[in-house]
Design a protein around this motif. Structure first.
Motif, PDB file in Angstrom:
ATOM      1  N   THR A 265      25.704  36.837  43.220  1.00 25.18           N
ATOM      2  CA  THR A 265      26.744  35.906  43.637  1.00 25.18           C
ATOM      3  C   THR A 265      28.003  36.115  42.818  1.00 25.18           C
ATOM      4  OG1 THR A 265      26.001  34.222  42.073  1.00 25.18           O
ATOM      5  CG2 THR A 265      25.065  34.134  44.276  1.00 25.18           C
ATOM      6  N   LEU A 266      29.096  35.638  43.357  1.00 21.78           N
ATOM      7  CA  LEU A 266      30.379  35.638  42.669  1.00 21.78           C
ATOM      8  C   LEU A 266      30.841  34.196  42.604  1.00 21.78           C
ATOM      9  CD1 LEU A 266      33.045  36.949  41.584  1.00 21.78           C
ATOM     10  CD2 LEU A 266      33.818  36.906  43.963  1.00 21.78           C
ATOM     11  N   THR A 267      31.209  33.748  41.425  1.00 22.34           N
ATOM     12  CA  THR A 267      31.718  32.395  41.250  1.00 22.34           C
ATOM     13  C   THR A 267      33.119  32.475  40.674  1.00 22.34           C
ATOM     14  OG1 THR A 267      29.494  31.561  40.813  1.00 22.34           O
ATOM     15  CG2 THR A 267      31.314  30.177  40.120  1.00 22.34           C
ATOM     16  N   TYR A 268      34.028  31.699  41.232  1.00 28.04           N
ATOM     17  CA  TYR A 268      35.386  31.658  40.707  1.00 28.04           C
ATOM     18  C   TYR A 268      35.916  30.244  40.854  1.00 28.04           C
ATOM     19  CZ  TYR A 268      36.923  31.783  45.551  1.00 28.04           C
ATOM     20  OH  TYR A 268      37.122  31.491  46.871  1.00 28.04           O
ATOM     21  N   THR A 269      36.910  29.943  40.088  1.00 25.01           N
ATOM     22  CA  THR A 269      37.536  28.621  40.126  1.00 25.01           C
ATOM     23  C   THR A 269      39.021  28.807  40.381  1.00 25.01           C
ATOM     24  OG1 THR A 269      35.949  27.780  38.522  1.00 25.01           O
ATOM     25  CG2 THR A 269      37.968  26.505  38.815  1.00 25.01           C
ATOM     26  N   MET A 270      39.574  27.934  41.209  1.00 21.93           N
ATOM     27  CA  MET A 270      41.011  27.964  41.424  1.00 21.93           C
ATOM     28  C   MET A 270      41.512  26.536  41.468  1.00 21.93           C
ATOM     29  SD  MET A 270      41.488  29.113  45.326  1.00 21.93           S
ATOM     30  CE  MET A 270      41.168  28.018  46.670  1.00 21.93           C
ATOM     31  N   ARG A 271      42.742  26.364  41.097  1.00 19.48           N
ATOM     32  CA  ARG A 271      43.365  25.044  41.111  1.00 19.48           C
ATOM     33  C   ARG A 271      44.534  25.099  42.081  1.00 19.48           C
ATOM     34  NH1 ARG A 271      43.843  20.993  36.520  1.00 19.48           N
ATOM     35  NH2 ARG A 271      42.254  22.373  35.693  1.00 19.48           N
ATOM     36  N   VAL A 272      44.554  24.162  42.997  1.00 13.96           N
ATOM     37  CA  VAL A 272      45.644  24.096  43.965  1.00 13.96           C
ATOM     38  C   VAL A 272      46.338  22.749  43.832  1.00 13.96           C
ATOM     39  CG1 VAL A 272      44.567  25.683  45.603  1.00 13.96           C
ATOM     40  CG2 VAL A 272      44.136  23.253  45.805  1.00 13.96           C
TER      41      VAL A 272
END
Length: 50
Positions: free
Chosen positions: A11-18
């Motif tokens: 799996t690939l996990t990433y975080t982003m803030r919008v």
């Protein structure tokens, strides 16, 4: 984003803030591609801007 290949089936996990401009419901669409898999993976998530 660029990353190194992971393990098959991993799996690939990433975080982003919008930041929303107008309150209400909406969607965020993210797409990823890799030479390891044919096609493009597209994820659409529903969000609520408060």
């Amino acid at each position: 984003m660029t990353s190194t290949p992971g393990a098959p089936g991993g799996t690939l996990t990433y975080t982003m803030r919008v930041r929303g401009v107008t309150p209400g419901a909406g969607t965020v669409t993210t797409s990823t591609s890799t030479p390891q898999v044919k096609g493009i993976t597209i994820e659409v998530d529903r969000i609520t801007v408060q």
